[in-house]
Design a protein around this motif. Structure first.
Motif, PDB file in Angstrom:
ATOM      1  N   GLY A 114       0.816  -1.207   0.000  1.00  0.00           N
ATOM      2  CA  GLY A 114       0.000   0.000   0.000  1.00  0.00           C
ATOM      3  C   GLY A 114       0.849   1.257   0.000  1.00  0.00           C
ATOM      4  O   GLY A 114       2.021   1.250   0.401  1.00  0.00           O
ATOM      5  N   GLU A 115       0.251   2.349  -0.462  1.00  0.00           N
ATOM      6  CA  GLU A 115       0.943   3.625  -0.442  1.00  0.00           C
ATOM      7  C   GLU A 115       1.125   4.098   0.994  1.00  0.00           C
ATOM      8  O   GLU A 115       0.262   3.915   1.846  1.00  0.00           O
ATOM      9  CB  GLU A 115       0.160   4.667  -1.233  1.00  0.00           C
ATOM     10  CG  GLU A 115       0.068   4.355  -2.727  1.00  0.00           C
ATOM     11  CD  GLU A 115      -0.616   5.462  -3.480  1.00  0.00           C
ATOM     12  OE1 GLU A 115      -1.042   6.439  -2.838  1.00  0.00           O
ATOM     13  OE2 GLU A 115      -0.729   5.352  -4.720  1.00  0.00           O
ATOM     14  N   ASP A 260      15.600 -16.248   0.948  1.00  0.00           N
ATOM     15  CA  ASP A 260      14.540 -16.204  -0.058  1.00  0.00           C
ATOM     16  C   ASP A 260      14.478 -14.784  -0.621  1.00  0.00           C
ATOM     17  O   ASP A 260      14.254 -13.815   0.123  1.00  0.00           O
ATOM     18  CB  ASP A 260      13.200 -16.582   0.572  1.00  0.00           C
ATOM     19  CG  ASP A 260      12.103 -16.724  -0.475  1.00  0.00           C
ATOM     20  OD1 ASP A 260      12.404 -16.611  -1.678  1.00  0.00           O
ATOM     21  OD2 ASP A 260      10.940 -16.944  -0.092  1.00  0.00           O
ATOM     22  N   GLY A 261      14.696 -14.653  -1.911  1.00  0.00           N
ATOM     23  CA  GLY A 261      14.670 -13.347  -2.551  1.00  0.00           C
ATOM     24  C   GLY A 261      13.756 -13.349  -3.762  1.00  0.00           C
ATOM     25  O   GLY A 261      13.640 -14.355  -4.469  1.00  0.00           O
ATOM     26  N   SER A 262      13.096 -12.234  -3.987  1.00  0.00           N
ATOM     27  CA  SER A 262      12.201 -12.118  -5.140  1.00  0.00           C
ATOM     28  C   SER A 262      12.310 -10.721  -5.729  1.00  0.00           C
ATOM     29  O   SER A 262      12.521  -9.741  -5.011  1.00  0.00           O
ATOM     30  CB  SER A 262      10.749 -12.428  -4.745  1.00  0.00           C
ATOM     31  OG  SER A 262      10.299 -11.511  -3.757  1.00  0.00           O
ATOM     32  N   LEU A 263      12.140 -10.641  -7.042  1.00  0.00           N
ATOM     33  CA  LEU A 263      12.162  -9.390  -7.773  1.00  0.00           C
ATOM     34  C   LEU A 263      11.040  -9.436  -8.796  1.00  0.00           C
ATOM     35  O   LEU A 263      10.917 -10.412  -9.548  1.00  0.00           O
ATOM     36  CB  LEU A 263      13.510  -9.196  -8.467  1.00  0.00           C
ATOM     37  CG  LEU A 263      13.653  -7.950  -9.354  1.00  0.00           C
ATOM     38  CD1 LEU A 263      13.548  -6.681  -8.525  1.00  0.00           C
ATOM     39  CD2 LEU A 263      14.973  -7.992 -10.140  1.00  0.00           C
ATOM     40  N   SER A 264      10.205  -8.408  -8.807  1.00  0.00           N
ATOM     41  CA  SER A 264       9.068  -8.376  -9.720  1.00  0.00           C
ATOM     42  C   SER A 264       8.970  -7.014 -10.384  1.00  0.00           C
ATOM     43  O   SER A 264       9.353  -5.990  -9.802  1.00  0.00           O
ATOM     44  CB  SER A 264       7.756  -8.694  -8.991  1.00  0.00           C
ATOM     45  OG  SER A 264       7.478  -7.711  -8.005  1.00  0.00           O
ATOM     46  N   PHE A 265       8.433  -7.015 -11.593  1.00  0.00           N
ATOM     47  CA  PHE A 265       8.236  -5.782 -12.348  1.00  0.00           C
ATOM     48  C   PHE A 265       6.895  -5.878 -13.060  1.00  0.00           C
ATOM     49  O   PHE A 265       6.609  -6.884 -13.744  1.00  0.00           O
ATOM     50  CB  PHE A 265       9.358  -5.585 -13.366  1.00  0.00           C
ATOM     51  CG  PHE A 265       9.181  -4.364 -14.218  1.00  0.00           C
ATOM     52  CD1 PHE A 265       9.508  -3.103 -13.741  1.00  0.00           C
ATOM     53  CD2 PHE A 265       8.676  -4.476 -15.510  1.00  0.00           C
ATOM     54  CE1 PHE A 265       9.345  -1.982 -14.533  1.00  0.00           C
ATOM     55  CE2 PHE A 265       8.508  -3.353 -16.302  1.00  0.00           C
ATOM     56  CZ  PHE A 265       8.841  -2.100 -15.812  1.00  0.00           C
ATOM     57  N   ARG A 293      12.488  -7.978  -2.629  1.00  0.00           N
ATOM     58  CA  ARG A 293      12.252  -8.542  -1.292  1.00  0.00           C
ATOM     59  C   ARG A 293      13.350  -9.553  -0.987  1.00  0.00           C
ATOM     60  O   ARG A 293      13.650 -10.433  -1.802  1.00  0.00           O
ATOM     61  CB  ARG A 293      10.883  -9.220  -1.239  1.00  0.00           C
ATOM     62  CG  ARG A 293      10.638 -10.085  -0.014  1.00  0.00           C
ATOM     63  CD  ARG A 293       9.280 -10.762  -0.107  1.00  0.00           C
ATOM     64  NE  ARG A 293       9.133 -11.829   0.870  1.00  0.00           N
ATOM     65  CZ  ARG A 293       9.486 -13.098   0.656  1.00  0.00           C
ATOM     66  NH1 ARG A 293      10.037 -13.427  -0.496  1.00  0.00           N
ATOM     67  NH2 ARG A 293       9.323 -14.005   1.595  1.00  0.00           N
ATOM     68  N   LEU A 294      13.963  -9.435   0.204  1.00  0.00           N
ATOM     69  CA  LEU A 294      14.984 -10.363   0.676  1.00  0.00           C
ATOM     70  C   LEU A 294      14.635 -10.784   2.099  1.00  0.00           C
ATOM     71  O   LEU A 294      14.428  -9.934   2.964  1.00  0.00           O
ATOM     72  CB  LEU A 294      16.374  -9.721   0.642  1.00  0.00           C
ATOM     73  CG  LEU A 294      16.918  -9.295  -0.722  1.00  0.00           C
ATOM     74  CD1 LEU A 294      18.230  -8.546  -0.558  1.00  0.00           C
ATOM     75  CD2 LEU A 294      17.110 -10.498  -1.634  1.00  0.00           C
ATOM     76  N   TYR A 313      12.662  -5.020   2.215  1.00  0.00           N
ATOM     77  CA  TYR A 313      11.954  -4.922   0.940  1.00  0.00           C
ATOM     78  C   TYR A 313      12.012  -3.488   0.465  1.00  0.00           C
ATOM     79  O   TYR A 313      12.168  -2.541   1.243  1.00  0.00           O
ATOM     80  CB  TYR A 313      10.504  -5.396   1.097  1.00  0.00           C
ATOM     81  CG  TYR A 313       9.712  -4.656   2.154  1.00  0.00           C
ATOM     82  CD1 TYR A 313       9.033  -3.472   1.849  1.00  0.00           C
ATOM     83  CD2 TYR A 313       9.633  -5.137   3.452  1.00  0.00           C
ATOM     84  CE1 TYR A 313       8.316  -2.799   2.830  1.00  0.00           C
ATOM     85  CE2 TYR A 313       8.924  -4.463   4.425  1.00  0.00           C
ATOM     86  CZ  TYR A 313       8.259  -3.310   4.101  1.00  0.00           C
ATOM     87  OH  TYR A 313       7.553  -2.627   5.062  1.00  0.00           O
ATOM     88  N   ALA A 314      11.890  -3.322  -0.839  1.00  0.00           N
ATOM     89  CA  ALA A 314      11.938  -2.004  -1.450  1.00  0.00           C
ATOM     90  C   ALA A 314      10.960  -1.979  -2.621  1.00  0.00           C
ATOM     91  O   ALA A 314      10.689  -3.005  -3.250  1.00  0.00           O
ATOM     92  CB  ALA A 314      13.356  -1.670  -1.927  1.00  0.00           C
ATOM     93  N   SER A 315      10.431  -0.791  -2.888  1.00  0.00           N
ATOM     94  CA  SER A 315       9.474  -0.613  -3.975  1.00  0.00           C
ATOM     95  C   SER A 315       9.795   0.669  -4.712  1.00  0.00           C
ATOM     96  O   SER A 315      10.149   1.684  -4.100  1.00  0.00           O
ATOM     97  CB  SER A 315       8.051  -0.569  -3.416  1.00  0.00           C
ATOM     98  OG  SER A 315       7.110  -0.294  -4.456  1.00  0.00           O
TER      99      SER A 315
END
Length: 317
Positions: A114-115, A260-265, A293-294, A313-315
């Motif tokens: 969320g913002e 556990d790491g994930s990257l999404s676009f 996310r790590l 995590y970062a966005s």
């Protein structure tokens, strides 16, 4: 005369059971015992870990195989109300048990999406191609989420990276009315040979695209609902929606720890049609969302007495 007839009737009714007791009892017939059994229903991990909370877990297989989004699945969950501002791809929020949407935080793999200013997020802007399940908490959220909403919480869980096994590739393509289609391809593979009883690093990659023209016909009252004489059938214009997404998830087991790491676009491009009687032909809305996310977790420290999980995590939007 009436009282006499009533007294006779009572005598007859009371005498009938007495006559029946004089009959010989029937012989008892022994029956073989009947055993009724069924395998126990599987309990989702979220429900097993939170037995005192109102939590519902929804599988996301239909989301990937059909032209559905996470919003379509959540509409069927008890206690959840979805508010849409249009068709596929339009701004959509949810409320749980009558709470406002800002009181229901949304998470993806445990990271809030969320913002920061309003707390709102449009679920249609989140890719659903790589979902494994959706967990809906009615009431307070569990402690690992780190943020408790008054109304509850919704967490989208993506499919995990494999712990071993041979490489697998899967894909799907579906189509619907108004030039709507979805295509996705996913690959999962272990990055090393797995010894028996051990897990090895694993990787999952997913790419997807969702598109609709949204040019349906509708009846417009030209802003005069009390004057039906000017009603006319129009076709929706500038109502198209395109979403393209790519995601990667990597899992690395270490001595007593799991990384556990994930990257999404996700990138979206859609038209803004405006009011039904004054449609906008050229207004557009474009956006991109990248998330990192790590997480490092140790499920059994001090001989199983302590479990520890930490992450960042970062966005970027």
């Amino acid at each position: 005369m009436t009282l006499a007839r009533a007294g006779a009737l009572v005598v007859v009714l009371l005498a009938t059971p007495a006559a029946a007791r004089g009959d010989e009892p029937l012989d008892a017939i022994p029956l073989e015992p009947i055993d009724v059994s069924a395998p126990p229903e599987p309990v989702p991990d979220a429900a097993a870990e939170n037995p005192s909370r109102f939590v519902e877990v929804v599988g996301a297989d239909e989301v990937r195989e059909r032209l559905e989004t996470a919003v379509d699945v959540l509409e069927d969950v008890a206690g959840v109300r979805v508010r849409r501002q249009g068709g596929l791809g339009s701004f959509a929020t949810i409320s749980v048990r009558g709470s406002s949407p800002s009181k229901v935080p949304i998470f993806v793999d445990g990271a809030p999406v969320g913002e920061a200013r309003s707390g709102l997020v449009s679920l249609e802007q989140l890719s659903s191609a790589d979902l494994d399940r959706i967990e809906v908490y009615r009431g307070f959220a569990p402690a690992p989420l780190g943020e408790a909403g008054i109304g509850g919480a919704v967490t989208l869980v993506t499919r995990a990276a494999p712990e071993g096994g041979a490489p697998e590739v899967s894909s799907g393509l579906s189509a619907g009315s108004f030039d709507t289609w979805r295509g996705w391809v996913s690959m999962r593979s272990a990055l090393a040979d797995a010894p028996p009883g051990e897990s090895v690093p694993g990787l999952r990659l997913t790419c997807s695209a969702l598109r609709t023209q949204g040019d349906y016909e509708f009846v417009s009252d030209h802003g005069t609902p009390l004057a039906p004489s000017d009603d006319v059938t129009l076709r929706r214009v500038n109502n198209d929606f395109l979403q393209a997404s790519a995601a990667a998830r990597l899992r690395i087991p270490l001595a007593g720890w799991d990384l556990d790491g994930s990257l999404s676009f996700v990138r979206t491009d859609q038209g803004l049609p405006g009011l039904d009687y004054d449609q906008a032909e050229h207004a557009r809305l474009e956006g991109a969302d990248a998330r990192l996310r790590l997480v490092a977790s140790a499920p059994a420290l001090l001989d199983g007495l302590l479990a520890l999980e930490t992450g960042v995590y970062a966005s970027l939007r």
